[in-house]
Motif scaffolding. Structure first.
Motif, PDB file in Angstrom:
ATOM      1  N   GLY A  65       0.407  -0.952   0.173  1.00  0.00           N
ATOM      2  CA  GLY A  65      -0.399   0.105   0.146  1.00  0.00           C
ATOM      3  C   GLY A  65       0.707   1.224  -0.565  1.00  0.00           C
ATOM      4  N   THR A  66       2.263   1.178   0.244  1.00  0.00           N
ATOM      5  CA  THR A  66       2.849   2.420   0.610  1.00  0.00           C
ATOM      6  C   THR A  66       3.688   2.739  -0.932  1.00  0.00           C
ATOM      7  OG1 THR A  66       3.105   2.260   3.489  1.00  0.00           O
ATOM      8  CG2 THR A  66       5.383   3.404   1.761  1.00  0.00           C
ATOM      9  N   VAL A  67       4.020   1.428  -1.395  1.00  0.00           N
ATOM     10  CA  VAL A  67       4.523   1.606  -2.623  1.00  0.00           C
ATOM     11  C   VAL A  67       3.609   2.328  -3.522  1.00  0.00           C
ATOM     12  CG1 VAL A  67       5.715   0.197  -4.244  1.00  0.00           C
ATOM     13  CG2 VAL A  67       5.720   0.183  -2.012  1.00  0.00           C
ATOM     14  N   ALA A 123      11.416  -3.465   2.380  1.00  0.00           N
ATOM     15  CA  ALA A 123      12.796  -2.244   2.415  1.00  0.00           C
ATOM     16  C   ALA A 123      12.420  -1.144   0.670  1.00  0.00           C
ATOM     17  CB  ALA A 123      13.826  -3.650   2.052  1.00  0.00           C
ATOM     18  N   THR A 124      11.955  -2.105  -0.240  1.00  0.00           N
ATOM     19  CA  THR A 124      11.235  -0.602  -0.918  1.00  0.00           C
ATOM     20  C   THR A 124      10.790   0.195  -1.094  1.00  0.00           C
ATOM     21  OG1 THR A 124      11.163  -3.315  -2.363  1.00  0.00           O
ATOM     22  CG2 THR A 124       9.878  -1.060  -3.553  1.00  0.00           C
ATOM     23  N   ALA A 125       9.750  -0.309   0.169  1.00  0.00           N
ATOM     24  CA  ALA A 125       8.164   1.332   0.320  1.00  0.00           C
ATOM     25  C   ALA A 125       9.114   2.491   1.595  1.00  0.00           C
ATOM     26  CB  ALA A 125       7.615   0.245   1.578  1.00  0.00           C
ATOM     27  N   ALA A 126      10.193   1.313   2.106  1.00  0.00           N
ATOM     28  CA  ALA A 126      11.243   2.276   2.864  1.00  0.00           C
ATOM     29  C   ALA A 126      11.615   3.582   2.335  1.00  0.00           C
ATOM     30  CB  ALA A 126      11.455   1.431   4.261  1.00  0.00           C
ATOM     31  N   VAL A 127      12.289   2.780   1.253  1.00  0.00           N
ATOM     32  CA  VAL A 127      13.101   4.234  -0.270  1.00  0.00           C
ATOM     33  C   VAL A 127      12.324   4.453  -0.700  1.00  0.00           C
ATOM     34  CG1 VAL A 127      15.024   3.755  -2.078  1.00  0.00           C
ATOM     35  CG2 VAL A 127      15.042   1.963   0.052  1.00  0.00           C
ATOM     36  N   LEU A 128      11.618   4.162  -1.176  1.00  0.00           N
ATOM     37  CA  LEU A 128      10.162   5.055  -1.839  1.00  0.00           C
ATOM     38  C   LEU A 128       9.839   6.534  -0.518  1.00  0.00           C
ATOM     39  CD1 LEU A 128       8.417   2.367  -4.431  1.00  0.00           C
ATOM     40  CD2 LEU A 128      10.457   4.071  -5.182  1.00  0.00           C
ATOM     41  N   LEU A 129       9.477   5.790   0.428  1.00  0.00           N
ATOM     42  CA  LEU A 129       8.289   6.633   1.196  1.00  0.00           C
ATOM     43  C   LEU A 129       9.881   7.839   1.843  1.00  0.00           C
ATOM     44  CD1 LEU A 129       5.728   7.451   2.746  1.00  0.00           C
ATOM     45  CD2 LEU A 129       7.255   6.072   4.842  1.00  0.00           C
ATOM     46  N   ARG A 130      11.361   7.329   1.972  1.00  0.00           N
ATOM     47  CA  ARG A 130      12.071   8.734   1.357  1.00  0.00           C
ATOM     48  C   ARG A 130      12.042   9.112   0.617  1.00  0.00           C
ATOM     49  NH1 ARG A 130      15.064   4.464   4.324  1.00  0.00           N
ATOM     50  NH2 ARG A 130      14.799   4.171   6.265  1.00  0.00           N
TER      51      ARG A 130
END
Length: 531
Positions: free
Chosen positions: A431-433, A520-527
Motif C-alpha cells: 500500500g505504501t509503494v 525495504a522498497t517501501a522504506a526507500v520510496l517513502l524517503r
C-alpha cells in the motif's frame, strides 16, 4: 527563465520528540479510533471460522454396511495412537521370553491390477499383471499378538527398497539394498532381549550386518514370532489441468522362505492368519494364505503395515481441515492493512503524519508493528476458534480425526497467527509503494491466496501445485501442516492432501522474505517521494 525543482517536504521539528514509542502509541490510536478497521479485523476472524463451518456443514460421511447396517469408519490405531494399516498374511508361533527367528528369502514376486482397477468376475478387461510393488514386504516379525495395531518389530525385504527394519508402524531403517533371487537370497534375523528387538541382515547367512534396534515398552512375556508377507494397494493417478484422479485396488505379493530357525521357548505348531483382509468373502481373499512343503514356506499376502496418511482414501480429518477459511480471513486482513496507509494518502493526512514524525522509516516501522500485532492477535483467535469449533462439528458428523500432538496443534495455531501478521505487513508495504488500496489488495491476493487455492483445490496437477507452494508467498500455508510424510508409505503427498513441499517454518520464511523485500522498497520510496 528560472527553473525550480520540487523537493520532498521535510519538517524541521526536533528529532528528540520523535520517539518510537510515541510513534507506536500514535499509530495504535489511529487504528483503534477508526471503527471500520476494528470491525474489519473482527470480521476477518469471524469469516475464518464461518468458512470452515460451511465446509464442515457441506461434508458428510455415510454408507450402507452389511445387511443395511452402518459402515464402520473406524481405523485401527497403533501403539502411539496414530491411525495405521495393519494387513498381512502371518504365519506365527508363540515365543516366551528372549529368543530369535532367522529365515532365508529366495523369491519375492507380485501381481497388481491393470490400470489400478479392482478385477471383477466376468470382466475380461480387468486383469492382474505380474510385478511386485515397491513397498511390498516379506520377512520376520515379532508382534504383541495378532490384533491389528499391536506393537511389533520386523525385518523385511521390500519390492524396491532393499531390506528394512520397521517397528510400531512409523519407524523405518534401511538395511542391505537390492532385490532377491534364488542365486542371490537374503537372510534376515530378529532377536528379542526383554523389550529390545534387534534386526540383522546378511547376503550369505554367515556375515551379518546389524540394521538397528527398537524398544517396545510394555512388550508382554509371550509374543508371536513368525513370517509375514504383505503388498500395498496399487494406485494409478491421472493428472490433468483440472486436477488429478486416482484408481486403486489391492495387489498381491508372494514370498518363498526356507531355513526357518526359531530359537527360544516357542510353541510347537505354526498358525496362520490373514490380518485385516476384510474376511474370507473379500475380493481376492481366496488368493491369500500360505503353504508348506517340507522346510519351505510360501506366503501370499496383501495390504500394508504402515501409518495411515491423508490422500489414500481415508475420510479422516486433520487439524488443518478446520482452517480452510484462513484464506478468506487473509483477504479481509489485507484490505484493512492496505487502508491503514492508503487512507492517509487518499485524504492527504500523510503530510500531517510526516510533519509530526519526520523520520519516515520510523513511521513505516511503527505502522508495521501495529498492524502486524493486531493481525497476529486476530489470527490467533480465529485459528484457535476454528480448530475447536469446526473440529467439533466434524466429529459430531462422524468423521474420524487424525491424532495431533498438542505441540503440533499449538504450532499450527501460532503459525496461522504469524501468517496473518506477515501478510498484513506485506499488504501495508505494498500500500505504501502503490498508494492505492485496490492495487495493493489485488497484488497480495494474486501472490498469496490465488496460488493456495489453485494448489489445495487440485485445480492444477501435482507438479505445478508443488512449485506454486514452494516459490510463491503461498508457501507460508505450510505452517498449517500437521501431517507427516513417511518414506515407507507410497502416496501422492500433494498440497491438496495437506502436504507442502517445504517444512512449516521454512514455508513461512518464504513469505517473510517477500515481505522484507517489499518493506525495504517501501522504506526507500517513502524517503524519496513527496508525501
Amino acid at each position: 527563465m528560472t527553473t525550480t525543482t520540487a523537493t520532498p517536504y521535510r519538517s524541521t521539528q526536533a528529532a528528540a520528540r520523535d520517539g518510537f514509542l510515541r510513534l507506536l502509541h500514535g499509530e495504535w490510536t489511529k487504528f483503534r479510533t477508526v471503527r471500520g478497521w476494528v470491525v474489519g479485523m473482527v470480521t476477518a476472524a469471524l469469516v475464518t471460522v464461518a468458512v470452515g463451518l460451511l465446509g464442515a456443514a457441506g461434508s458428510s460421511i455415510s454408507c450402507s454396511g452389511p445387511h443395511g447396517g452402518k459402515c464402520d469408519h473406524s481405523v485401527p490405531k497403533g501403539p502411539g495412537g496414530q491411525e495405521i494399516r495393519d494387513a498381512m498374511t502371518l504365519v506365527h508361533r508363540p515365543l516366551t521370553g528372549d529368543g530369535s527367528i532367522t529365515v532365508r528369502i529366495t523369491s519375492l514376486t507380485g501381481r497388481y491390477p491393470e490400470g489400478g482397477r479392482q478385477p471383477a468376475d466376468g470382466d475380461p478387461g480387468a486383469t492382474m499383471l505380474s510385478g511386485v510393488q515397491p513397498w511390498a514386504k516379506a520377512g520376520v516379525i515379532v508382534k504383541d499378538g495378532t490384533k491389528q495395531g499391536s506393537a511389533y518389530a520386523a525385518v523385511a525385504l521390500t519390492g524396491a527398497h532393499g531390506v528394512r527394519m520397521q517397528d510400531d508402524f512409523t519407524h523405518d531403517v534401511a538395511g542391505i539394498p537390492g532385490g532377491v533371487s534364488a542365486a542371490s537370497p537374503r537372510w534376515l534375523r530378529l532377536t528379542r532381549a526383554g523389550d529390545t528387538l534387534t534386526g540383522y541382515d546378511s547376503a550369505d547367512g554367515t556375515h551379518w550386518h546389524t540394521i538397528g534396534t527398537a524398544r517396545l515398552a510394555g512388550l508382554p512375556e509371550t509374543v508371536q514370532a513368525g513370517l509375514f508377507t504383505t503388498s500395498p494397494e496399487y494406485v494409478v493417478t491421472s493428472n490433468s489441468l483440472g486436477g488429478s484422479s486416482s484408481n486403486g485396488a489391492p495387489s498381491r505379493a508372494t514370498a518363498v522362505f526356507d531355513s526357518v530357525d526359531l530359537h527360544g521357548k516357542a510353541g510347537a505348531a505354526w498358525a496362520a492368519d490373514v490380518l485385516g483382509g476384510g474376511g474370507p468373502d473379500a475380493p481376492g481373499a481366496a488368493d491369500l494364505g500360505y503353504r508348506q512343503a517340507g522346510g519351505t514356506y510360501t506366503l501370499t499376502g496383501s495390504g500394508d503395515v504402515a501409518p495411515e496418511v491423508p490422500g489414500r482414501g481415508s475420510p479422516a480429518k486433520t487439524v488443518e481441515n478446520s482452517l480452510i477459511g484462513v484464506f478468506a480471513g487473509l483477504v479481509v486482513v489485507t484490505v484493512v492493512a492496505t487502508m491503514f496507509v492508503t487512507a492517509e494518502y487518499r485524504r492527504g493526512l500523510i503530510r500531517t503524519t510526516l510533519t509530526a514524525s519526520p523520520r519516515r522509516g520510523r513511521v513505516l516501522a511503527a505502522k508495521a508493528v501495529v498492524i502486524g500485532a493486531v493481525s497476529f492477535l486476530t489470527g490467533l483467535v480465529a485459528a484457535a476458534a476454528a480448530v475447536l469449533v469446526v473440529g467439533a462439528v466434524e466429529r459430531s458428523k462422524g468423521f474420524p480425526t487424525y491424532p495431533t500432538p498438542f505441540a503440533t496443534s499449538v504450532r499450527v495455531v501460532v503459525g496461522t497467527a504469524a501468517l496473518f501478521a506477515v501478510t498484513a505487513v506485506l499488504a501495508l508495504a505494498l500500500g505504501t509503494v502503490l498508494r492505492r488500496s485496490a492495487g495493493a489488495v489485488t497484488a497480495v491476493v494474486v501472490a498469496i491466496v490465488l496460488p493456495y487455492i489453485l494448489a489445495v483445490a487440485a485445480v492444477l496437477p501435482a507438479g505445478p501445485s508443488r512449485w506454486l507452494t514452494r516459490l510463491t508467498p503461498a508457501a507460508a500455508f505450510a505452517v498449517e501442516q500437521s501431517v507427516h510424510q513417511y518414506a515407507q508409505v507410497a502416496a501422492d503427498y500433494t498440497p491438496a492432501d495437506g502436504y507442502f513441499p517445504l517444512a512449516p517454518w521454512a514455508g513461512l520464511g518464504v513469505l517473510c522474505a517477500y515481505a522484507a523485500a517489499v518493506v525495504a522498497t517501501a522504506a526507500v520510496l517513502l524517503r524519496r517521494r513527496d508525501a
